[in-house]
Structure formats: structure tokens, C-alpha cells
Enzyme design. Structure first.
Site, mmCIF file in Angstrom:
data_model
loop_
_atom_site.group_PDB
_atom_site.id
_atom_site.type_symbol
_atom_site.label_atom_id
_atom_site.label_comp_id
_atom_site.label_asym_id
_atom_site.label_seq_id
_atom_site.Cartn_x
_atom_site.Cartn_y
_atom_site.Cartn_z
ATOM 1 N N GLY A 15 79.431 46.765 14.948
ATOM 2 C CA GLY A 15 77.908 46.818 14.213
ATOM 3 C C GLY A 15 77.176 45.390 14.483
ATOM 4 C CB SER A 16 78.086 42.233 15.937
ATOM 5 O OG SER A 16 78.181 42.648 17.737
ATOM 6 C CG ASN A 17 74.576 44.259 20.261
ATOM 7 O OD1 ASN A 17 73.697 43.475 20.575
ATOM 8 N ND2 ASN A 17 75.669 44.457 20.646
ATOM 9 C CG ASN A 106 73.472 51.714 25.931
ATOM 10 O OD1 ASN A 106 73.985 51.422 24.672
ATOM 11 N ND2 ASN A 106 74.392 51.671 26.825
ATOM 12 C CG HIS A 108 76.425 48.156 29.871
ATOM 13 N ND1 HIS A 108 77.512 49.142 29.592
ATOM 14 C CD2 HIS A 108 76.943 47.863 31.115
ATOM 15 C CE1 HIS A 108 78.634 48.953 30.491
ATOM 16 N NE2 HIS A 108 78.167 48.103 31.513
ATOM 17 C CB THR A 140 68.576 58.119 32.761
ATOM 18 O OG1 THR A 140 69.825 57.185 33.272
ATOM 19 C CG2 THR A 140 67.246 57.235 32.654
ATOM 20 C CD GLN A 172 72.901 34.162 25.447
ATOM 21 O OE1 GLN A 172 71.623 34.316 25.555
ATOM 22 N NE2 GLN A 172 73.386 33.165 25.029
ATOM 23 C CD GLU A 173 76.470 42.727 24.124
ATOM 24 O OE1 GLU A 173 76.350 43.493 23.376
ATOM 25 O OE2 GLU A 173 77.485 42.407 24.645
#
Ligand code: GRF
Length: 215
Positions: A15-17, A106, A108, A140, A172-173
Site C-alpha cells: 500500500g505505499s502507492n 493502474n 505499473h 483496458t 517516482q511512482e
């Protein structure tokens, strides 16, 4: 009457994002975190920050169809503007993806379309690439192939390991995901087939930055 603006974040693990998004002070009225795994670390983080959390345990469902149907029932309670996958480790059925088309995104850990799928950092190192990164994209039915919103790139250095590379990319995410969600909420993302355009993007939104490495 003011309709409540809601964001749903789907997680399965660390859950860091999700945390980066929760800390980003996004202009929504409510954020709900839904986990496919009741033991996800991210659930504890969200709870400790005071956000609503829900688990829809994928192990309680015989197949993807019934799991996704239950997930959709849960999501429908909140009528979200946007559904954000943040380390959500279940592949979603086409029905689910099409139902939420254009409001499902999302992140990635690669510069798509390179390295869809798992173990992206290891694969990038094995190929000897010199630039790697991450991508936020609309979802998609073709896994990891939807319209790209934003990407960030990092250099691959000579003593890099999958872990050091993962750490750099993850930083960077945490920058680009809140940025992409903000753009979406501001109504600044338009798309034409596979191509996303960010309306009124300034040079500051699209700069490649460098801290100025010492040699
Ligand atoms: C991230 O690397 C993300 O790009 C990928 O899964 C990982 C999730 O990490 N989709 P976290 O749960 O956000 O910490």
C-alpha cells in the site's frame, strides 16, 4: 444537491502507492480503500490515517467472475468518480474493466509497453536497459496495455540490483500517481483511442528532472 466526490483505491498488499495518494490531499470528499486481502499492510496504514477500509477477500469466491461481481457491488455503494488500482494483485475480468472503462487506472513498474506483467525490474536488468521507470495508464481488458497518462524514467546504473531499481522506481511512482489522479479529477485528461492528452499541461508538468549527479 452536491454529489459526494469519491475515490476508491483497490489494494492487495503493502500500500505505499495508496499511502502516497492518501497523503496527497486530493480534492475529493471521501476516499475508500478496498483490499482483496484482509491481511494487507496497506489496510492498517489507511485505518491509522482515518480512512474507510473494506476487505473483499478473494479467497471467499470460487472464480474471478464472482469475486469481481462482489467487488463491483461494494464499489457501487460509493459511486466513485475514479477507481485507482494500487498494487491490486488480481487480474480483473473484461466485464469489470468495461463497466468502469475510462474511470479505472493502474500504476505499473515499467515504461510500458515494455515489460508488462511481473518481475519488471529483474527483466529490465537482464536485458541491460539503461533507462527504466513506471507508467500510470487507464485499464483496458488487455492487461498492462491501456492508454498511458504519465510515465517517469530513472537511469539504470552499473551496480544496480532489482531491489535498488525497484526502490528508485517506487519513489517516482509515488510522484506520478497522485499527479495523474489530480489531472483526472480536474477533468484534464482526454483521450482519443489509445492516446491520452493532458489539457493545459505546463512545462513543469512534463519536465525530466535531475538532481545534478557528481562525477
Ligand atoms: C508497485 O510497484 C506498483 O507499480 C505495482 O505493484 C506495486 C505495489 O506497491 N502495481 P504498493 O502496494 O503500492 O507499495
Amino acid at each position: 444537491m452536491h454529489r459526494m466526490k469519491t475515490l476508491v483505491i483497490l489494494i492487495s498488499g503493502r500500500g505505499s502507492n495508496m499511502q502516497a495518494l492518501l497523503e496527497a490531499e486530493l480534492s475529493v470528499d471521501r476516499i475508500v480503500v478496498i483490499s482483496s486481502n484482509p491481511a494487507a499492510e496497506g489496510l492498517k496504514i489507511a485505518e491509522s490515517m482515518g480512512f474507510k477500509t473494506v476487505s473483499v477477500d478473494h479467497r471467499h469466491f470460487p472464480d474471478r467472475e464472482t469475486f469481481d461481481a462482489a467487488l463491483a457491488v461494494e464499489i457501487e455503494r460509493y459511486q466513485p468518480e475514479l477507481i485507482v488500482l494500487a498494487g491490486f494483485m488480481r487480474i480483473l475480468t473484461d466485464d469489470f474493466v468495461l463497466r468502469y472503462q475510462n474511470r479505472l487506472i493502474n500504476i505499473h513498474p515499467s515504461l510500458l509497453p515494455a515489460y508488462p506483467g511481473l518481475h519488471t525490474h529483474k527483466r529490465a536488468l537482464q536485458d541491460g536497459v539503461k533507462i527504466h521507470g513506471c507508467t500510470v495508464h487507464f485499464v483496458t481488458p488487455a492487461v498492462d496495455h491501456g492508454p498511458i497518462v504519465i510515465q517517469a524514467a530513472v537511469p539504470v546504473v552499473s551496480d544496480e540490483t532489482p531491489q535498488t531499481l525497484a526502490d528508485k522506481v517506487l519513489k517516482q511512482e509515488h510522484r506520478i500517481y497522485p499527479q495523474a489522479v489530480r489531472w483526472f479529477l480536474e477533468g484534464r485528461l482526454t483521450f482519443d483511442d489509445q492516446i491520452v492528452t493532458v489539457l493545459q499541461a505546463s512545462v513543469h508538468d512534463c519536465v525530466i528532472y535531475s538532481p545534478g549527479l557528481q562525477h
